[in-house]
Design a protein around this motif. Structure first.
Motif, PDB file in Angstrom:
ATOM      1  N   LEU A  67      -2.165   8.175  -3.231  1.00 58.09           N
ATOM      2  CA  LEU A  67      -1.687   6.845  -3.830  1.00 58.09           C
ATOM      3  C   LEU A  67      -2.919   6.317  -5.090  1.00 58.09           C
ATOM      4  O   LEU A  67      -3.928   6.366  -4.713  1.00 58.09           O
ATOM      5  N   GLN A  68      -2.170   6.017  -5.994  1.00 57.93           N
ATOM      6  CA  GLN A  68      -2.902   5.799  -7.315  1.00 57.93           C
ATOM      7  C   GLN A  68      -2.653   4.495  -7.640  1.00 57.93           C
ATOM      8  O   GLN A  68      -1.594   3.668  -7.139  1.00 57.93           O
ATOM      9  N   THR A  69      -3.371   3.851  -8.804  1.00 65.20           N
ATOM     10  CA  THR A  69      -3.115   2.740  -9.375  1.00 65.20           C
ATOM     11  C   THR A  69      -1.669   2.301  -9.921  1.00 65.20           C
ATOM     12  O   THR A  69      -0.961   3.395 -10.228  1.00 65.20           O
ATOM     13  N   GLY A  70      -0.999   1.232  -9.124  1.00 66.04           N
ATOM     14  CA  GLY A  70       0.121   0.968  -9.235  1.00 66.04           C
ATOM     15  C   GLY A  70       0.940   1.179  -8.317  1.00 66.04           C
ATOM     16  O   GLY A  70       2.147   0.738  -8.074  1.00 66.04           O
ATOM     17  N   ASP A  71       0.648   2.342  -7.336  1.00 63.18           N
ATOM     18  CA  ASP A  71       1.627   2.802  -6.388  1.00 63.18           C
ATOM     19  C   ASP A  71       1.595   1.814  -5.267  1.00 63.18           C
ATOM     20  O   ASP A  71       0.652   1.052  -4.976  1.00 63.18           O
ATOM     21  N   ILE A  72       2.782   1.794  -4.509  1.00 64.03           N
ATOM     22  CA  ILE A  72       3.050   0.836  -3.391  1.00 64.03           C
ATOM     23  C   ILE A  72       3.869   1.569  -2.215  1.00 64.03           C
ATOM     24  O   ILE A  72       4.700   2.363  -2.483  1.00 64.03           O
ATOM     25  N   ILE A  73       3.369   1.494  -1.065  1.00 63.75           N
ATOM     26  CA  ILE A  73       4.094   1.941   0.115  1.00 63.75           C
ATOM     27  C   ILE A  73       4.352   0.879   1.382  1.00 63.75           C
ATOM     28  O   ILE A  73       3.611   0.256   1.236  1.00 63.75           O
ATOM     29  N   THR A  74       5.230   1.117   1.834  1.00 60.29           N
ATOM     30  CA  THR A  74       5.820   0.346   3.016  1.00 60.29           C
ATOM     31  C   THR A  74       5.868   1.063   4.120  1.00 60.29           C
ATOM     32  O   THR A  74       6.001   2.192   4.289  1.00 60.29           O
ATOM     33  N   LEU A  75       5.284   0.324   5.386  1.00 64.67           N
ATOM     34  CA  LEU A  75       5.242   0.967   6.742  1.00 64.67           C
ATOM     35  C   LEU A  75       6.031   0.053   7.759  1.00 64.67           C
ATOM     36  O   LEU A  75       5.899  -1.105   7.617  1.00 64.67           O
ATOM     37  N   GLU A  76       6.684   0.708   8.637  1.00 62.52           N
ATOM     38  CA  GLU A  76       7.210   0.084   9.675  1.00 62.52           C
ATOM     39  C   GLU A  76       6.246  -0.599  10.628  1.00 62.52           C
ATOM     40  O   GLU A  76       5.118   0.166  10.592  1.00 62.52           O
ATOM     41  N   SER A  77       6.432  -1.217  11.485  1.00 59.38           N
ATOM     42  CA  SER A  77       5.242  -1.627  12.634  1.00 59.38           C
ATOM     43  C   SER A  77       4.948  -0.452  13.429  1.00 59.38           C
ATOM     44  O   SER A  77       6.053   0.555  13.593  1.00 59.38           O
ATOM     45  N   ASN A  78       4.129  -0.349  13.934  1.00 61.13           N
ATOM     46  CA  ASN A  78       3.291   0.638  14.898  1.00 61.13           C
ATOM     47  C   ASN A  78       3.441   1.977  14.256  1.00 61.13           C
ATOM     48  O   ASN A  78       3.321   2.929  15.123  1.00 61.13           O
ATOM     49  N   VAL A  79       2.945   2.375  13.023  1.00 54.71           N
ATOM     50  CA  VAL A  79       2.711   3.539  12.546  1.00 54.71           C
ATOM     51  C   VAL A  79       1.334   3.748  12.282  1.00 54.71           C
ATOM     52  O   VAL A  79       0.789   2.825  11.548  1.00 54.71           O
TER      53      VAL A  79
END
Length: 114
Positions: free
Chosen positions: A70-82
């Motif tokens: 992941l680099q500047t500007g990147d965004i990631i979502t994770l569900e719970s308990n990952v």
């Protein structure tokens, strides 16, 4: 209305990952995580979904056996308990969005134990 900055008072620690609550709203908690090049947040999980946004730098973001750069500007979502971990490839400023129901002290414990 409340205006805050993730870029004020940036001081990377040689000894630990730094976490600071920047803003708390009626629905979320916005946390700044500072990782110096080479620092890691060991594998952990969150009890609620999270959003991780790289404001500056590069992070190896591990999810199971997979690593995403992941680099500047990147965004990631994770569900719970990952389960996931973070390793800084450069000095990095990370915005972590937590559910209002989550406990900020949990994040500090992960950082302190990494």
């Amino acid at each position: 209305m409340n205006i805050k900055s993730f870029n004020e008072n940036i001081e990377y620690s040689d000894n630990r990952v730094d976490t600071k609550i920047i803003l708390e709203t009626s629905f979320s908690k916005e946390i700044r995580v500072l990782l110096k090049n080479g620092q890691t947040m060991k594998e952990h999980k969150a009890p609620y979904p999270i959003i991780v946004h790289i404001l500056e730098g590069e992070i190896d973001f591990g999810i199971g056996d997979e690593i995403k750069l992941l680099q500047t500007g990147d965004i990631i979502t994770l569900e719970s308990n990952v389960y996931h971990d973070l390793t800084a490839k450069k000095n990095s400023i990370v915005r972590l969005t937590l559910s209002k129901l989550d406990d900020v002290s949990r994040v500090k414990k992960v950082a302190d134990n990494s």
